[in-house]
Design a protein around this motif. Structure first.
Motif, PDB file in Angstrom:
ATOM      1  N   MET A 233      -9.304  43.869 -60.430  1.00  0.00           N
ATOM      2  CA  MET A 233     -10.642  43.664 -58.980  1.00  0.00           C
ATOM      3  C   MET A 233     -11.788  43.558 -59.474  1.00  0.00           C
ATOM      4  O   MET A 233     -12.877  43.092 -59.588  1.00  0.00           O
ATOM      5  CB  MET A 233     -10.997  45.339 -58.263  1.00  0.00           C
ATOM      6  CG  MET A 233      -9.993  45.678 -57.504  1.00  0.00           C
ATOM      7  SD  MET A 233     -10.361  47.169 -56.943  1.00  0.00           S
ATOM      8  CE  MET A 233     -11.646  47.277 -55.476  1.00  0.00           C
ATOM      9  N   ILE A 234     -12.447  44.203 -61.163  1.00  0.00           N
ATOM     10  CA  ILE A 234     -13.450  43.824 -61.547  1.00  0.00           C
ATOM     11  C   ILE A 234     -13.044  42.708 -62.506  1.00  0.00           C
ATOM     12  O   ILE A 234     -13.261  42.766 -63.517  1.00  0.00           O
ATOM     13  CB  ILE A 234     -14.762  44.788 -62.217  1.00  0.00           C
ATOM     14  CG1 ILE A 234     -13.168  46.144 -63.383  1.00  0.00           C
ATOM     15  CG2 ILE A 234     -15.239  45.777 -61.658  1.00  0.00           C
ATOM     16  CD1 ILE A 234     -14.259  47.018 -63.292  1.00  0.00           C
ATOM     17  N   GLN A 235     -12.391  41.548 -62.548  1.00  0.00           N
ATOM     18  CA  GLN A 235     -12.373  40.662 -62.959  1.00  0.00           C
ATOM     19  C   GLN A 235     -13.200  39.606 -62.939  1.00  0.00           C
ATOM     20  O   GLN A 235     -13.513  39.481 -62.250  1.00  0.00           O
ATOM     21  CB  GLN A 235     -11.396  39.526 -62.334  1.00  0.00           C
ATOM     22  CG  GLN A 235     -10.630  38.095 -62.072  1.00  0.00           C
ATOM     23  CD  GLN A 235     -10.083  38.372 -64.094  1.00  0.00           C
ATOM     24  OE1 GLN A 235     -10.718  37.746 -64.099  1.00  0.00           O
ATOM     25  NE2 GLN A 235      -9.312  38.785 -63.921  1.00  0.00           N
ATOM     26  N   VAL A 236     -13.890  38.951 -64.656  1.00  0.00           N
ATOM     27  CA  VAL A 236     -15.884  38.309 -64.546  1.00  0.00           C
ATOM     28  C   VAL A 236     -14.938  37.327 -63.404  1.00  0.00           C
ATOM     29  O   VAL A 236     -16.101  36.657 -62.987  1.00  0.00           O
ATOM     30  CB  VAL A 236     -15.340  38.294 -65.827  1.00  0.00           C
ATOM     31  CG1 VAL A 236     -16.630  37.436 -66.234  1.00  0.00           C
ATOM     32  CG2 VAL A 236     -15.727  39.031 -66.852  1.00  0.00           C
ATOM     33  N   ASP A 237     -13.792  36.703 -64.111  1.00  0.00           N
ATOM     34  CA  ASP A 237     -13.876  35.244 -63.370  1.00  0.00           C
ATOM     35  C   ASP A 237     -13.318  34.828 -61.970  1.00  0.00           C
ATOM     36  O   ASP A 237     -12.471  35.662 -61.338  1.00  0.00           O
ATOM     37  CB  ASP A 237     -12.543  34.276 -63.698  1.00  0.00           C
ATOM     38  CG  ASP A 237     -12.328  33.460 -62.996  1.00  0.00           C
ATOM     39  OD1 ASP A 237     -11.995  32.077 -63.600  1.00  0.00           O
ATOM     40  OD2 ASP A 237     -13.661  32.480 -61.722  1.00  0.00           O
ATOM     41  N   PRO A 238     -14.893  35.470 -60.396  1.00  0.00           N
ATOM     42  CA  PRO A 238     -14.322  35.111 -59.303  1.00  0.00           C
ATOM     43  C   PRO A 238     -13.059  34.899 -58.362  1.00  0.00           C
ATOM     44  O   PRO A 238     -12.432  35.254 -57.585  1.00  0.00           O
ATOM     45  CB  PRO A 238     -15.756  34.232 -58.581  1.00  0.00           C
ATOM     46  CG  PRO A 238     -16.570  34.150 -59.738  1.00  0.00           C
ATOM     47  CD  PRO A 238     -16.101  34.275 -61.077  1.00  0.00           C
TER      48      PRO A 238
END
Ligand SMILES: Cn1cc(Br)cc1C(=O)Nc1[nH]nc2c1CN(C(=O)N[C@H](CN1CCCC1)c1ccccc1)C21CC1
Length: 321
Positions: A233-238
């Motif tokens: 979920m809090i993956q920097v790459d959208p």
């Protein structure tokens, strides 16, 4: 302004203030005809000034959204020169944030129970082509049955070009804002909502926010660093961030439950959803709408569907067929 307030008092008994924000405040009120408790949100137009479109955004969104985990709009009055009144669903459980603080941390099962409702609301508003863009614990309130209700659609977006349309406006609380948003890049509202929901899950599980720093620039550095074991979920790459569709049947969310997260609206399930929801957005959210929706809410809570004929001698239930 007085005469409209007077008019409102014909239908509602107004009680104490239960919340005060920037240019608005929320008071507890009782809908006289049904006896149901409601929340009266009063916004001052003058101090709202340039923020009036925000109110319009909020009202238009809430007229189109009807879901068990989204706070219900019953009635709104804009006509008064100075003030805007919105009658909304009352959540007697207070803020989710306060609930977490008071319990220090939630158990994994309780977190999962709440989180399934959070994902349900996000999946629903995205299915209606809305992105909330300000998802945080302060925007979740608990109703009388331990259900979470999403509120404050003042900065939501319903891009004309549909959900893949790139947005530019940077909004919401930085601690919950997606990297692409704080970098000022064009972003997709629903994808940014997933990031905020991931930060919320972290706060629910750990009792504190993953990226907190009094110095906003340091907080941004933490957000961009992306070094943490949190899954998708809090993956920097959208582009590599999990979508809400894949969240619905994520193994962690399914643990202890036999089915994926139900995200469809259960409010009007018995009628064909399409026509009713379409109808809803056409209603003018006046006293009639409020009375109908509050009677429906009473019925769904198994209370007798009665109108109170308040007379000089107190309230006498009017039995209606
Ligand atoms: C504080 N509290 C304690 C109990 Br018990 C119930 C409540 C309570 O406020 N319940 C409640 N029911 N319905 C509503 C609320 C609060 N509420 C709100 O809309 N509350 C928001 C809270 N925002 C979150 C971030 C900034 C402000 C608000 C917006 C403007 C002015 C004041 C409050 C609604 C109307 C939808």
């Amino acid at each position: 302004a007085v005469d409209d307030y007077e008019k409102l008092l014909k239908y509602y008994d107004v009680h104490e203030t239960i919340g005060a924000g920037g240019f608005a405040k929320v008071k507890l009120a009782t809908h006289i005809f049904t006896g149901e408790k409601v929340a009266l949100k009063i916004m001052n137009k003058e101090s709202h000034g340039d923020d009036l479109p925000r109110v319009k955004t909020e009202i238009d969104a809430m007229k189109n959204l009807s879901h068990q985990n989204v706070c219900r709009l019953y009635h709104f009055v804009i006509k008064t020169p100075g003030k805007i009144f919105m009658i909304l669903e009352y959540c007697p459980g207070g803020e989710l944030f306060d609930y977490i603080i008071e319990k220090d941390r939630l158990t994994e099962d309780e977190t999962r129970m709440f989180f399934r409702q959070i994902v349900s609301a996000v999946a629903y508003i995205h299915s209606q082509d809305y992105a909330h863009r300000d998802l945080k614990p302060e925007n979740r309130f608990i109703d009388g049955d331990q259900n979470l209700k999403l509120i404050d659609f003042g900065v939501c977006a319903k891009p004309k070009g549909g959900m893949d349309y790139h947005l530019m406006i940077c909004c919401g609380n930085p601690a919950y804002a997606a990297p692409e948003l704080i970098q000022g890049k064009a972003y997709i509202g629903s994808v940014a909502d997933i990031w905020s929901t991931g930060v919320l899950l972290y706060a629910l599980m750990c009792g504190y926010q993953p990226f907190d720093d009094d110095n906003v620039m340091l907080m941004y550095k933490k957000i961009m660093r992306g070094k943490y074991d949190m899954p998708q979920m809090i993956q920097v790459d959208p582009k590599r961030r999990i979508t809400v569709r894949h969240l619905l049947n994520h193994p962690w969310l399914m643990q202890g439950y036999s089915c994926p997260v139900e995200w469809q609206s259960k409010i009007f399930y018995k009628w064909s959803k399409g026509s009713t929801l379409h109808l809803l957005s056409k209603w003018d959210y006046d006293q009639t709408t409020a009375t109908y929706l509050l009677l429906l809410s009473k019925k769904s809570h198994g209370k007798p569907v009665r109108l109170m004929r308040s007379s000089a001698f107190g309230e006498h239930p009017l039995n209606i067929e």
